[in-house]
Design a protein around this motif. Structure first.
Motif, PDB file in Angstrom:
ATOM      1  N   GLU A  80      -9.168   3.441  -5.808  1.00 51.43           N
ATOM      2  CA  GLU A  80      -8.784   2.022  -6.477  1.00 51.43           C
ATOM      3  C   GLU A  80      -9.593   0.788  -5.873  1.00 51.43           C
ATOM      4  O   GLU A  80      -9.294  -0.347  -5.133  1.00 51.43           O
ATOM      5  CB  GLU A  80      -7.426   2.088  -7.097  1.00 51.43           C
ATOM      6  N   MET A  81      -8.680   1.286  -3.805  1.00 51.05           N
ATOM      7  CA  MET A  81      -9.056  -0.069  -3.001  1.00 51.05           C
ATOM      8  C   MET A  81      -9.916  -0.209  -2.895  1.00 51.05           C
ATOM      9  O   MET A  81     -10.005  -1.039  -2.239  1.00 51.05           O
ATOM     10  CB  MET A  81      -8.043   0.988  -1.778  1.00 51.05           C
ATOM     11  N   LYS A  82     -11.306   0.256  -3.282  1.00 51.83           N
ATOM     12  CA  LYS A  82     -12.491  -1.175  -3.043  1.00 51.83           C
ATOM     13  C   LYS A  82     -12.440  -1.615  -3.575  1.00 51.83           C
ATOM     14  O   LYS A  82     -13.193  -2.785  -3.259  1.00 51.83           O
ATOM     15  CB  LYS A  82     -13.623   0.516  -3.490  1.00 51.83           C
ATOM     16  N   ASP A  83     -12.313  -1.949  -5.079  1.00 58.11           N
ATOM     17  CA  ASP A  83     -11.975  -2.589  -5.431  1.00 58.11           C
ATOM     18  C   ASP A  83     -11.134  -3.952  -5.282  1.00 58.11           C
ATOM     19  O   ASP A  83     -11.941  -4.508  -5.749  1.00 58.11           O
ATOM     20  CB  ASP A  83     -11.985  -2.033  -7.058  1.00 58.11           C
ATOM     21  N   VAL A  84     -10.052  -2.993  -5.140  1.00 54.10           N
ATOM     22  CA  VAL A  84      -9.167  -3.843  -4.870  1.00 54.10           C
ATOM     23  C   VAL A  84      -9.686  -5.303  -3.464  1.00 54.10           C
ATOM     24  O   VAL A  84      -8.869  -6.290  -3.261  1.00 54.10           O
ATOM     25  CB  VAL A  84      -7.691  -3.474  -4.252  1.00 54.10           C
ATOM     26  N   LEU A  85     -10.022  -4.773  -2.802  1.00 52.17           N
ATOM     27  CA  LEU A  85     -10.642  -4.943  -1.183  1.00 52.17           C
ATOM     28  C   LEU A  85     -11.534  -6.151  -2.133  1.00 52.17           C
ATOM     29  O   LEU A  85     -12.110  -7.006  -0.918  1.00 52.17           O
ATOM     30  CB  LEU A  85     -10.663  -4.010  -0.345  1.00 52.17           C
ATOM     31  N   TYR A  86     -12.187  -5.533  -2.400  1.00 49.92           N
ATOM     32  CA  TYR A  86     -13.681  -6.803  -2.963  1.00 49.92           C
ATOM     33  C   TYR A  86     -13.117  -8.158  -3.558  1.00 49.92           C
ATOM     34  O   TYR A  86     -13.277  -8.925  -3.374  1.00 49.92           O
ATOM     35  CB  TYR A  86     -14.901  -6.198  -3.850  1.00 49.92           C
ATOM     36  N   ASN A  87     -11.618  -7.494  -4.706  1.00 49.13           N
ATOM     37  CA  ASN A  87     -12.101  -8.336  -5.459  1.00 49.13           C
ATOM     38  C   ASN A  87     -11.110  -9.844  -4.338  1.00 49.13           C
ATOM     39  O   ASN A  87     -10.996 -10.769  -4.826  1.00 49.13           O
ATOM     40  CB  ASN A  87     -10.908  -8.693  -6.493  1.00 49.13           C
ATOM     41  N   THR A  88     -10.348  -9.460  -3.301  1.00 50.01           N
ATOM     42  CA  THR A  88      -9.418  -9.766  -2.534  1.00 50.01           C
ATOM     43  C   THR A  88     -10.708 -11.055  -1.987  1.00 50.01           C
ATOM     44  O   THR A  88     -10.590 -12.302  -1.245  1.00 50.01           O
ATOM     45  CB  THR A  88      -8.584  -9.197  -1.588  1.00 50.01           C
ATOM     46  N   THR A  89     -11.401  -9.774  -1.118  1.00 40.28           N
ATOM     47  CA  THR A  89     -13.004 -10.993  -0.565  1.00 40.28           C
ATOM     48  C   THR A  89     -13.325 -12.318  -1.561  1.00 40.28           C
ATOM     49  O   THR A  89     -13.332 -12.652  -0.364  1.00 40.28           O
ATOM     50  CB  THR A  89     -13.965  -9.810   0.211  1.00 40.28           C
ATOM     51  N   ARG A  90     -13.434 -11.472  -2.222  1.00 40.42           N
ATOM     52  CA  ARG A  90     -13.945 -12.559  -3.031  1.00 40.42           C
ATOM     53  C   ARG A  90     -13.529 -14.079  -3.223  1.00 40.42           C
ATOM     54  O   ARG A  90     -13.904 -15.112  -2.942  1.00 40.42           O
ATOM     55  CB  ARG A  90     -15.115 -12.616  -4.619  1.00 40.42           C
ATOM     56  N   VAL A 141       4.883   6.007  -2.827  1.00 35.27           N
ATOM     57  CA  VAL A 141       6.135   5.187  -3.884  1.00 35.27           C
ATOM     58  C   VAL A 141       6.360   5.960  -5.287  1.00 35.27           C
ATOM     59  O   VAL A 141       5.997   6.783  -5.201  1.00 35.27           O
ATOM     60  CB  VAL A 141       7.101   4.483  -3.251  1.00 35.27           C
ATOM     61  N   HIS A 142       4.943   5.019  -5.886  1.00 32.92           N
ATOM     62  CA  HIS A 142       4.750   5.186  -7.183  1.00 32.92           C
ATOM     63  C   HIS A 142       3.778   5.892  -7.338  1.00 32.92           C
ATOM     64  O   HIS A 142       3.187   6.614  -8.966  1.00 32.92           O
ATOM     65  CB  HIS A 142       4.226   4.338  -7.753  1.00 32.92           C
ATOM     66  N   ARG A 143       2.441   6.582  -6.360  1.00 33.91           N
ATOM     67  CA  ARG A 143       1.175   7.042  -6.772  1.00 33.91           C
ATOM     68  C   ARG A 143       0.626   6.758  -7.789  1.00 33.91           C
ATOM     69  O   ARG A 143       0.071   7.258  -8.369  1.00 33.91           O
ATOM     70  CB  ARG A 143       1.910   8.543  -6.491  1.00 33.91           C
ATOM     71  N   SER A 144       0.480   5.362  -7.797  1.00 36.16           N
ATOM     72  CA  SER A 144      -0.030   4.629  -9.000  1.00 36.16           C
ATOM     73  C   SER A 144      -1.662   3.828  -8.406  1.00 36.16           C
ATOM     74  O   SER A 144      -2.224   3.386  -9.017  1.00 36.16           O
ATOM     75  CB  SER A 144       0.049   3.746  -9.689  1.00 36.16           C
ATOM     76  N   ILE A 145      -2.036   4.288  -7.148  1.00 33.39           N
ATOM     77  CA  ILE A 145      -3.149   3.519  -6.292  1.00 33.39           C
ATOM     78  C   ILE A 145      -3.861   4.910  -5.515  1.00 33.39           C
ATOM     79  O   ILE A 145      -3.049   5.336  -5.016  1.00 33.39           O
ATOM     80  CB  ILE A 145      -3.093   2.329  -5.937  1.00 33.39           C
ATOM     81  N   GLY A 146      -4.620   4.642  -5.501  1.00 31.21           N
ATOM     82  CA  GLY A 146      -5.878   5.441  -4.325  1.00 31.21           C
ATOM     83  C   GLY A 146      -6.610   4.756  -3.804  1.00 31.21           C
ATOM     84  O   GLY A 146      -6.300   3.770  -3.878  1.00 31.21           O
ATOM     85  N   ILE A 147      -6.995   5.886  -3.688  1.00 31.98           N
ATOM     86  CA  ILE A 147      -8.862   5.878  -1.854  1.00 31.98           C
ATOM     87  C   ILE A 147      -9.688   4.473  -3.388  1.00 31.98           C
ATOM     88  O   ILE A 147      -9.988   3.435  -2.400  1.00 31.98           O
ATOM     89  CB  ILE A 147      -8.626   6.140  -1.098  1.00 31.98           C
ATOM     90  N   PHE A 177       1.095  -0.896  -0.137  1.00 30.16           N
ATOM     91  CA  PHE A 177       0.059  -0.386   0.050  1.00 30.16           C
ATOM     92  C   PHE A 177       0.717   1.267   0.281  1.00 30.16           C
ATOM     93  O   PHE A 177       0.476   2.368  -1.100  1.00 30.16           O
ATOM     94  CB  PHE A 177      -0.664  -0.564   1.513  1.00 30.16           C
ATOM     95  N   VAL A 178       1.944   1.419   0.530  1.00 32.67           N
ATOM     96  CA  VAL A 178       2.323   2.091   1.189  1.00 32.67           C
ATOM     97  C   VAL A 178       3.732   3.156  -0.242  1.00 32.67           C
ATOM     98  O   VAL A 178       3.596   3.852  -1.066  1.00 32.67           O
ATOM     99  CB  VAL A 178       4.010   2.440   1.977  1.00 32.67           C
TER     100      VAL A 178
END
Length: 445
Positions: free
Chosen positions: A279-289, A271-277, A265-266
């Motif tokens: 995008e984390m919604k989709d990331v968390l959903y896919n991970t949970t699934r 560091v890369h500043r290529s992901i924001g809050i 996440f850091v």
């Protein structure tokens, strides 16, 4: 005289009867396209109905015990770390780096495919994350440069299986939790075999590239290499932090998975500043699934495995096979064949819970080291990710490329041949697995 485990309340079943009911019911349910997690649980019910001393409450109890495991918390966290890295565009940076390393060879993009998978394996611990993340980038690029679509899908899917062989690995975490094997030992034991599997795939790429005259990239300058290396440095530090932390005793595998999430996440956010809050919604959903599917499989597979143990199926298997005078290599081949076969039909996680305890007494009878046993099992199950009808990584990459699975099967079989040769070396020479763990953590070996 009837064996004590066969007769209860007037109901008599032999271990063979129980095995026939369990695996027969499971096979029928899978053919009927019942999800594997449910099929495993439903296959247990007929045995519990026949034997009055077994009840569905026992089944629920065994599932609860399986979930009450601190080590299994590592599974969703490693999946989350991999998804964050994918969303943060880490794969693009790794492609640029490997292009500077191997792009000058004929078929350079195919070599890049394999090397990226080897590097990403040290970051994600998940083959499906590799297949989806790398495949969405490199499959269109290879097709655009004139690579055959079937070969493109085959090498992408086959290289993605390295994700669970080179540490960290979700399958190794599950294996260590189920069989109480040193996870640090399994992590280190996968380093050389993972490299061997990668080299075997590069050998296949070499033959394809020469035969089909695939394109070559211009040789990168030293300046370009170091620029790409610097751009990827934050991601490349991930395996050092995870593996170094576990082997050095700084944190447990579960804590390492949490550290991997925080670090990913850091890297992505700061560091890369290529992901924001957002995008984390989709990331968390896919991970949970994904995590919920895996963890539910662990519960039902544990109930399935408990019934086998209750009827002493592992003991019967050992007694039967021991009559053939088998040795270390023979047992290794039996282990590999068992996992290769079952890996064609079900996910690796329930396969570990069902088959590994069944084969453990057999491996102990010939003195096979638990880490050696674990790596043979993990590699064999990894190969199942590209073998139909299950072949999840192959299904993912065929979907990305827009082709049928049958169109890629010939090339998959060709690439699998040297991979199986690498597995045979791992079986025949245990030191390939045990050398690094003995060198770096001898007191645990």
């Amino acid at each position: 005289m009837t064996a004590p485990w066969l007769t209860y309340g007037g109901n008599t079943m032999s271990p063979g009867d129980v095995a026939l009911i369990l695996f027969g019911t499971f096979a029928v349910l899978v053919i009927l396209r019942v999800p594997v997690a449910f099929a495993l649980g439903l296959a247990v019910l007929p045995v519990m109905v026949i034997n009055p001393r077994l009840t569905p409450v026992l089944m629920m109890g065994e599932m609860t015990k399986a979930y009450n495991s601190f080590i299994l918390l590592a599974v969703p966290f490693f999946l989350l770390s991999a998804n964050i890295m994918n969303s943060a565009g880490i794969t693009d940076r790794l492609v640029d780096l490997t292009k500077c390393m191997v792009g000058q060879f004929r078929g350079g993009l195919a070599y890049i495919n394999v090397v990226v998978s080897m590097i990403f394996a040290g970051i994600s611990g998940s083959s499906t994350a590799d297949a989806a993340g790398e495949g969405s980038i490199i499959i269109p690029a290879m097709k655009k440069q004139g690579y055959d679509t079937s070969f493109t899908v085959a090498i992408t899917a086959c290289s993605s299986v390295i994700g669970v062989i080179i540490p960290p690995s979700v399958l190794m975490v599950v294996w260590g939790g189920v069989l109480n094997t040193s996870i640090g030992g399994l992590f280190l034991g996968g380093v050389i075999p993972g490299a061997l599997v990668g080299l075997s795939q590069m050998g296949a790429v070499y033959v394809y590239a020469r035969k089909r005259n695939y394109p070559v990239y211009a040789r990168a300058s030293v300046k370009e290499f170091f620029r790409s290396l610097w751009s990827s440095m934050a991601a490349l530090m991930t395996p050092l932090i995870i593996i170094g932390g576990v082997v050095g005793g700084f944190f447990t595998p579960t804590e390492a998975a949490v550290v991997a999430v925080l670090y990913s996440f850091v890297v992505g956010l700061m560091v890369h500043r290529s992901i924001g809050i957002r995008e984390m919604k989709d990331v968390l959903y896919n991970t949970t699934r994904l995590a919920s599917i895996s963890l539910f499989c662990i519960g039902t597979a544990s109930a399935f495995g408990w019934v086998m143990a209750y009827y002493h199926l592992p003991k019967v298997v050992v007694q039967y096979l021991s009559s053939f005078g088998i040795g270390l290599v023979s047992v290794g081949l039996i282990v590999a064949a068992s996992f290769l076969f079952i890996g064609c039909f079900i996910d690796a996680v329930p396969a570990i819970i069902i088959i590994a305890p069944l084969l453990t007494p057999l491996t102990q009878s010939v003195g096979m080291h638990p880490v050696h046993f674990g790596i043979i099992g993990v590699i064999s199950l990894a190969f199942g990710l590209v073998t139909p009808p299950y072949g999840l990584c192959l299904l993912i990459d065929c979907h990305i490329a827009g082709i049928k699975v049958s169109e890629a099967l010939v090339d998959v079989c060709i690439i699998l041949t040297p991979m199986l040769a690498a597995l045979l070396l791992v079986i025949s020479f245990p030191e390939i697995v045990l050398f690094v763990p003995k060198l770096l953590m001898p007191k645990f070996m």
